[in-house]
Design a protein around this motif. Structure first.
Motif, PDB file in Angstrom:
ATOM      1  N   GLN A  84       0.823  -1.203   0.000  1.00 15.22           N
ATOM      2  CA  GLN A  84       0.000   0.000   0.000  1.00 15.22           C
ATOM      3  C   GLN A  84       0.862   1.261   0.000  1.00 15.22           C
ATOM      4  N   GLU A  85       1.970   1.226   0.737  1.00 16.67           N
ATOM      5  CA  GLU A  85       2.884   2.367   0.772  1.00 16.67           C
ATOM      6  C   GLU A  85       3.525   2.595  -0.593  1.00 16.67           C
ATOM      7  N   ARG A  88       0.989   4.128  -2.887  1.00 12.68           N
ATOM      8  CA  ARG A  88       0.805   5.546  -2.602  1.00 12.68           C
ATOM      9  C   ARG A  88       1.929   6.374  -3.202  1.00 12.68           C
ATOM     10  N   ASP A  92       1.708   9.261  -6.050  1.00 11.66           N
ATOM     11  CA  ASP A  92       2.266  10.598  -5.852  1.00 11.66           C
ATOM     12  C   ASP A  92       3.202  10.970  -6.996  1.00 11.66           C
TER      13      ASP A  92
END
Length: 268
Positions: A84-85, A88, A92
């Motif tokens: 998930q990181e 993200r 970005d």
């Protein structure tokens, strides 16, 4: 998420199996204990002890498997968090790349616009030159009021195209806007040629820039930024009234025009 759900279902199944095994073991113990009492012998016979040992061993194995499954669940949760990181970060970076692409596209269009405006100015300069050195004889006979009348005509045509909205022909509005821009430059050059009001193209551009900076200083990082359109309009009108009252100088401090050349002197 599907993998985590399978793990949870497996853990629940193992819990149920453990409970069943425990209940079965205790039932057997109670039955054997009751049978031993009825027969008058000790309930903990070698056979019963073997059964208890076997069942205890089975329970230990189930407990170990439960611990393994818990550790696996924790590892999966950590992997999910890391994934998930990463997602993200990728989103970005994608957003940043998109913003950069838009900025680059805007810069390209700005440069192209500047080039085309410079070319239009060169066209106007050529038209307004003296006919004896290559200028246009018809343009030489035009006065400022004549050009202004042409500009009014272009404004009417622009109004017609705007009223059509999406039904406007492809590039029709752009063409009319170009005609208006041409007439605006031509009007300034005619005034410059005829010495009307001391006007020059460089001076008109400098005056316009200074005026916008005075009336909308917040756009250029000066003064407090208004929170609403009404506040911005009120500020604009207030500065305009001060200009008319002579409280604010309307002479552009950004440039001094000498022989048609613009020399930057100070920031407005």
């Amino acid at each position: 998420m599907l993998r985590r759900l399978l793990v949870v279902l497996l853990v629940v199944s193992l819990d149920a199996s453990l409970a069943f095994v425990s209940e079965t073991a205790f039932s057997r113990i109670r039955l054997n204990h009751g049978a031993g009492r009825k027969q008058g012998v000790c309930c903990r016979t070698p056979r019963l002890r073997a059964i208890e040992k076997s069942e205890n061993h089975g329970m230990e194995e189930i407990k170990l498997r439960l611990l393994e499954m818990e550790e696996k669940c924790e590892r999966l949760q950590e992997e999910l968090r890391v994934a998930q990181e990463r997602l993200r970060l990728m989103e970005d970076r994608k957003e940043s790349a998109s913003d950069l692409s838009h900025m680059q596209e805007h810069d390209v269009m700005k440069q192209q616009g500047l080039i085309q405006v410079k070319e239009l100015i060169d066209v106007v300069e050529a038209l307004t030159a003296c006919p004896s050195i290559g200028g246009c004889p018809w343009t030489a006979e035009q006065g400022a009021l004549d050009v202004l009348e042409h500009a009014h005509s272009e404004l009417k045509e622009i109004s017609e195209e705007l009223s059509l909205g999406s039904a406007s022909k492809h590039f029709a509005l752009q063409s009319e806007l170009g005609d208006l821009l041409f007439n605006a430059f031509l009007l300034v050059k005619i005034c410059e040629r005829d010495g009307i009001g001391g006007s020059t193209l460089a001076g008109a551009a400098a005056s316009s820039c200074a005026k916008i900076r005075r009336r909308a200083p917040f756009v250029f990082g000066e003064g407090a930024r208004p929170l609403t359109p009404e506040e911005a309009s009120a500020l604009w009108k207030s500065v305009k009234q001060q200009e008319k009252a002579g409280l604010i100088s309307t002479i552009p401090p950004t440039s001094a025009v000498t022989n048609g050349n613009v020399t930057i002197s100070e920031k407005p």
